[in-house]
Enzyme design. Structure first.
Site: not given
Length: 345
Positions: A305, A321
């Site tokens: 992201h 992440c």
């Protein structure tokens, strides 16, 4: 009629009776004997009784067929023992028929044959049967060891590289041909009892030349150097500096695939201790949502992201992440599809 004539006539009658009796006696002595000229499966059984004929046919017909069969391929061999074939011939039936043929035609015909030495000239068969399922099981066993599945060309990935693993042709036993060859060899004592198995090759679905087109996009993540690489048709297209999971919350290692894609994603906060009071909540796009611009999910809540915390790029700072600069994540988003593989090393 004179006395001499009567005596001569009586003598003739007696001689005829003796001749007929002798003929009947001889004919009776041949009962149970097979006539000359009769063969069973090519075996001459003339002059034999039933027991002798059965032994002769069995010795000359069945014994030579009770051989083992051998199949060879590429230095390997497999043996089918003769006893597993359960050979059987209708010898008793053929012997009974031979006896019937020997007595055929009545006593006059037989007497003429005895006197002239003529042969019956009768060729009888003794049908041979064997276990075809044993042949089929044997062929399957050979196939299990000879057959080799083709190997598609594929990709071997590491955190910083991709290499092509070449395709390999498979092979398949020509099982129908081998079955026919074995069936022929069973009933032919003079056949070659060692049979060379033959195969045909099986092409892979993905050849070495085709593997690049099978992977239009591929990503690798080198966690130690905080580097995400985008590969197009297995050629390096772009390199990005990213942030990865911090100690204890590492970005998971292994091969994964893009599972979903979202623009301006909602953050579904995991039920983890580090999430604190936000655990289990769904945070819509906005200042409180750390997932900026784009989302590409890869594994159980972990994904790629965008981030506004560009100072964290090049470090192990996330909760698992992969963080990217917003322009970079927007660019990458348009280059990959759901299903694109990513290897994390």
């Amino acid at each position: 009629m004179g006395r001499k004539t009567k005596i001569a006539l009586l003598a003739g009658v007696i001689a005829l009776v003796v001749l007929v009796a002798t003929a009947y006696a001889y004919d009776s002595s041949q009962d149970g004997k097979i006539a000359d000229g009769v063969t069973i499966a090519g075996v001459d059984v003339g002059g034999m009784d039933a027991t002798e004929a059965e032994r002769a046919v069995r010795r000359q017909l069945l014994v030579p067929l009770r051989h083992s069969l051998k199949v060879g391929y590429d230095g390997e061999s497999w043996v089918l023992p003769g006893k597993t074939l359960k050979l059987h011939a209708e010898i008793d039936r053929a012997v009974d028929e031979a006896l019937d043929q020997s007595r055929d035609g009545g006593i006059v015909k037989r007497l003429v044959r005895y006197v002239t030495g003529d042969a019956v000239d009768e060729q009888l068969a003794a049908d041979v049967t064997y276990s075809r399922p044993a042949i089929n099981r044997f062929v399957r066993r050979v196939a299990d060891e000879v057959d080799r599945a083709p190997q598609d060309a594929t990709v071997k990935a590491s955190g910083d590289s991709l290499s092509v693993v070449k395709a390999e042709n498979g092979r398949k036993l020509r099982d129908n041909l081998l079955t026919r060859q074995l069936n022929a060899a069973v009933l032919n004592a003079r056949a070659d009892h060692t049979i060379a198995a033959r195969t045909h090759y099986v092409a892979p679905e993905v050849t070495t030349k085709e593997v690049a087109s099978a992977y239009p996009s591929y990503m690798t993540l080198e966690r130690a150097n905080y580097t995400l690489r985008l590969w197009k048709n297995l050629k390096l297209a772009k390199t990005y500096t990213v942030a990865v999971g911090q100690v204890g919350l590492e970005t998971p290692e292994g091969l994964y695939h893009i599972q979903d894609k979202q623009i301006e994603p909602t953050w579904h906060v995991p039920n983890s201790d580090w999430a604190g009071s936000l655990a289990g909540q769904s945070i819509p796009p906005g200042p409180s949502n750390p997932l900026k611009a784009r989302w590409m999910g890869i594994f159980e809540g972990a994904g790629i992201h965008g981030t506004e915390e560009t100072g964290s790029l090049g470090t192990a700072a996330s909760h698992g992440c992969v963080r990217m600069a917003i322009p970079d994540v927007e660019e990458l988003y348009d280059e990959v599809e759901v299903g694109t593989p990513i290897y994390i090393g």
